[in-house]
Motif scaffolding. Structure first.
Motif, short mmCIF file in Angstrom:
data_model
loop_
_atom_site.label_atom_id
_atom_site.label_comp_id
_atom_site.label_asym_id
_atom_site.label_seq_id
_atom_site.Cartn_x
_atom_site.Cartn_y
_atom_site.Cartn_z
N GLN A 1 0.82 -1.21 0.00
CA GLN A 1 0.00 0.00 0.00
C GLN A 1 0.85 1.26 0.00
OE1 GLN A 1 -2.52 -0.48 3.45
NE2 GLN A 1 -4.03 -1.74 2.34
N ALA A 2 2.12 1.14 0.37
CA ALA A 2 3.02 2.30 0.41
C ALA A 2 3.62 2.62 -0.94
CB ALA A 2 4.13 2.07 1.43
N ALA A 3 3.31 1.80 -1.98
CA ALA A 3 3.89 2.03 -3.30
C ALA A 3 3.45 3.38 -3.86
CB ALA A 3 3.48 0.90 -4.25
N VAL A 4 2.21 3.79 -3.60
CA VAL A 4 1.75 5.11 -4.04
C VAL A 4 2.47 6.16 -3.20
CG1 VAL A 4 -0.21 6.66 -4.24
CG2 VAL A 4 -0.49 4.24 -4.76
N GLY A 5 3.28 6.94 -3.83
CA GLY A 5 4.10 7.93 -3.14
C GLY A 5 5.48 7.42 -2.78
N ASN A 6 5.71 6.12 -3.00
CA ASN A 6 7.01 5.52 -2.64
C ASN A 6 7.32 5.81 -1.17
OD1 ASN A 6 9.37 4.05 -3.10
ND2 ASN A 6 10.53 5.87 -3.71
N LEU A 7 6.33 5.54 -0.31
CA LEU A 7 6.43 5.90 1.11
C LEU A 7 6.63 4.66 1.99
CD1 LEU A 7 3.58 8.56 1.15
CD2 LEU A 7 6.02 9.00 1.50
N PHE A 8 7.54 3.81 1.59
CA PHE A 8 7.78 2.57 2.33
C PHE A 8 8.36 2.82 3.72
CE2 PHE A 8 7.77 1.27 -2.15
CZ PHE A 8 6.85 0.23 -2.10
N ASP A 9 9.03 3.95 3.91
CA ASP A 9 9.58 4.29 5.22
C ASP A 9 8.76 5.37 5.93
OD1 ASP A 9 11.73 2.51 5.12
OD2 ASP A 9 12.95 3.91 3.94
N TRP B 1 -6.04 12.81 -1.45
CA TRP B 1 -4.61 12.64 -1.76
C TRP B 1 -4.34 13.49 -3.00
CZ3 TRP B 1 -0.51 11.10 0.76
CH2 TRP B 1 0.67 10.79 0.08
N GLU B 2 -3.71 14.63 -2.77
CA GLU B 2 -3.60 15.63 -3.82
C GLU B 2 -2.33 15.49 -4.68
OE1 GLU B 2 -1.99 19.45 -1.41
OE2 GLU B 2 -3.86 18.60 -0.66
N PHE B 3 -1.65 14.35 -4.56
CA PHE B 3 -0.42 14.15 -5.32
C PHE B 3 -0.66 13.17 -6.47
CE2 PHE B 3 0.56 14.89 -0.83
CZ PHE B 3 1.32 16.05 -0.92
N ASP B 4 0.20 13.24 -7.45
CA ASP B 4 0.12 12.31 -8.58
C ASP B 4 0.38 10.89 -8.09
OD1 ASP B 4 1.59 10.75 -10.93
OD2 ASP B 4 0.29 12.28 -11.83
N MET B 5 -0.37 9.94 -8.62
CA MET B 5 -0.27 8.55 -8.18
C MET B 5 1.12 7.96 -8.41
SD MET B 5 -3.25 7.37 -6.93
CE MET B 5 -3.45 5.64 -7.37
N HIS B 6 1.86 8.51 -9.37
CA HIS B 6 3.17 7.95 -9.73
C HIS B 6 4.32 8.80 -9.18
CE1 HIS B 6 1.06 5.19 -12.38
NE2 HIS B 6 0.42 6.22 -12.91
N GLU B 7 4.01 9.79 -8.37
CA GLU B 7 5.03 10.70 -7.85
C GLU B 7 5.60 10.17 -6.54
OE1 GLU B 7 5.36 15.37 -6.34
OE2 GLU B 7 3.44 14.53 -7.03
N SER B 8 6.91 10.27 -6.40
CA SER B 8 7.56 9.91 -5.15
C SER B 8 7.53 11.11 -4.20
CB SER B 8 9.02 9.48 -5.39
OG SER B 8 9.07 8.26 -6.12
#
Length: 383
Positions: A138-146, A253-260
């Motif tokens: 679920q953290a893949a959106v935004g690349n927010l694994f940490d 969630w106001e960011f692009d789905m593919h944006e880190s």
């Protein structure tokens, strides 16, 4: 075990309910006294008075007259009293004669009120770790694994800024699952020299794309993100769970789905999602602070040099010169049904704080009597 010639006090925690503001805790206490010159009545009164007094003070309740309680208790098999809503019920369990030794056992149903408990004077030390994401995909959106690392940092900041009864003084730089529970909590508390352990887990971090209106088919579909944080707090000495709660938000969630997205960026934390998450952390901080404020403030004995004792409580914990503390040992045992119990053995001599340092303090006997059989890793508690 403490070498007590006159009497021995044992306080057994029979049942712990999480919220001291609305529930009571049952304590069983027994006092022993020597019968001098055949005066059984005096021995009964001495043992019963001391058992009631120590149980009530140790539980954080307050009373005006122990003598009044013991007179009533000695007259009847049971007595119900109320004192500012703190003591709900005291019962005489039994009394046993063994030669010139008398043992009186009582059971007390005690409320420790938040506004009156003396333990609230001291700040309880809390240690925590980074918060793992239960479903890492679920953290893949935004690349927010940490992201759990940054959430833990922000929670520590929010908690220490607003809490009055405790402080998160240490954040361990690794992930621990909420499922690890009491055994890991006890180990971490000893390693970090903390009284309480906070374990947390991000149990929901999913995104959902909302369908565009048929009247505005050219618009980019909006995205919402769910976030749920589950927390549990454990007593690092006993492993008892004293708090457990989950809170969640659903936000745009106001960011692009593919944006880190950088987890610590102000862009993230100033967004609608970040602001709602900050409010969630504040809410959990308040809940935990309220749950811990009236729990006993424990400390450990670090070393003993004759009658000079050093403990691991200091100025950061709210300790002041002249404060009185209770020395005790704690044991754990399982009953025949496999239920774990804690047993507190209280020393008859109270101690007073003579010197205070940032993280430690020195204590000595309040009456000047020798403090026998005290050793490292014994406990002290706010009376």
């Amino acid at each position: 075990m403490f070498n007590i010639s006159q009497f021995k006090l044992t306080v057994t925690l029979a049942s712990l309910l999480i919220s001291f503001a609305s529930h009571a805790v049952w304590y069983e206490s027994s006092g022993q006294a020597v019968i001098h010159n055949g005066n059984k009545q005096q021995a009964r009164q001495q043992a019963t008075q001391e058992a009631i007094k120590q149980a009530l003070l140790f539980a954080g309740a307050s009373i005006n007259s122990v003598q009044h309680l013991t007179n009533g208790l000695l007259a009847d098999d049971s007595i119900e009293i109320r004192s500012s809503g703190e003591v709900d019920n005291i019962e005489l369990i039994d009394e046993v004669y063994d030669g010139d030794i008398l043992t009186v056992s009582i059971r007390a149903d005690i409320f420790a009120q938040k506004l009156q408990c003396r333990a609230a004077d001291y700040q309880k030390s809390v240690v925590t770790t980074w918060y793992p994401i239960k479903h890492r995909q679920q953290a893949a959106v935004g690349n927010l694994f940490d992201f759990g690392q940054q959430v833990a940092i922000n929670f520590q900041q929010e908690f220490n800024q607003h809490a009055t009864g405790a402080h998160v003084y240490q954040l361990e730089p690794y992930y621990l699952s909420l499922q690890n529970g009491a055994p890991v909590a006890i180990e971490l508390a000893r390693k970090a020299d903390a009284q309480f352990v906070l374990l947390a887990e991000i149990t929901e971090f999913s995104t959902m794309q909302n369908a565009s209106s048929s009247l505005a088919f050219w618009q980019t579909p909006s995205v919402s993100r769910d976030f749920t944080l589950s927390m549990a707090v454990y007593d690092g000495n006993t492993g008892d769970q004293v708090f457990k709660q989950s809170q969640g938000i659903t936000s745009n969630w106001e960011f692009d789905m593919h944006e880190s997205i950088e987890p610590s960026s102000s862009r993230l934390w100033q967004s609608e999602f970040g602001k709602q998450l900050t409010s969630l952390l504040q809410s959990l901080s308040n809940e935990i602070d309220a749950a811990l404020s009236c729990l006993p403030a424990y400390g450990r004995v670090l070393y003993v040099n004759n009658d000079q004792i050093s403990i691991n409580l200091g100025q950061q914990d709210g300790l002041r010169k002249g404060d009185q503390l209770t020395l005790f040992q704690m044991n754990q045992f399982f009953d025949p049904m496999g239920k774990l119990h804690q047993q507190y053995q209280l020393h008859p001599e109270s101690v007073t704080v003579t010197q205070v340092f940032p993280h430690t303090a020195n204590i000595t006997s309040f009456s000047g009597a020798p403090l026998v059989n005290i050793q490292a890793n014994d406990f002290v508690a706010r009376r």
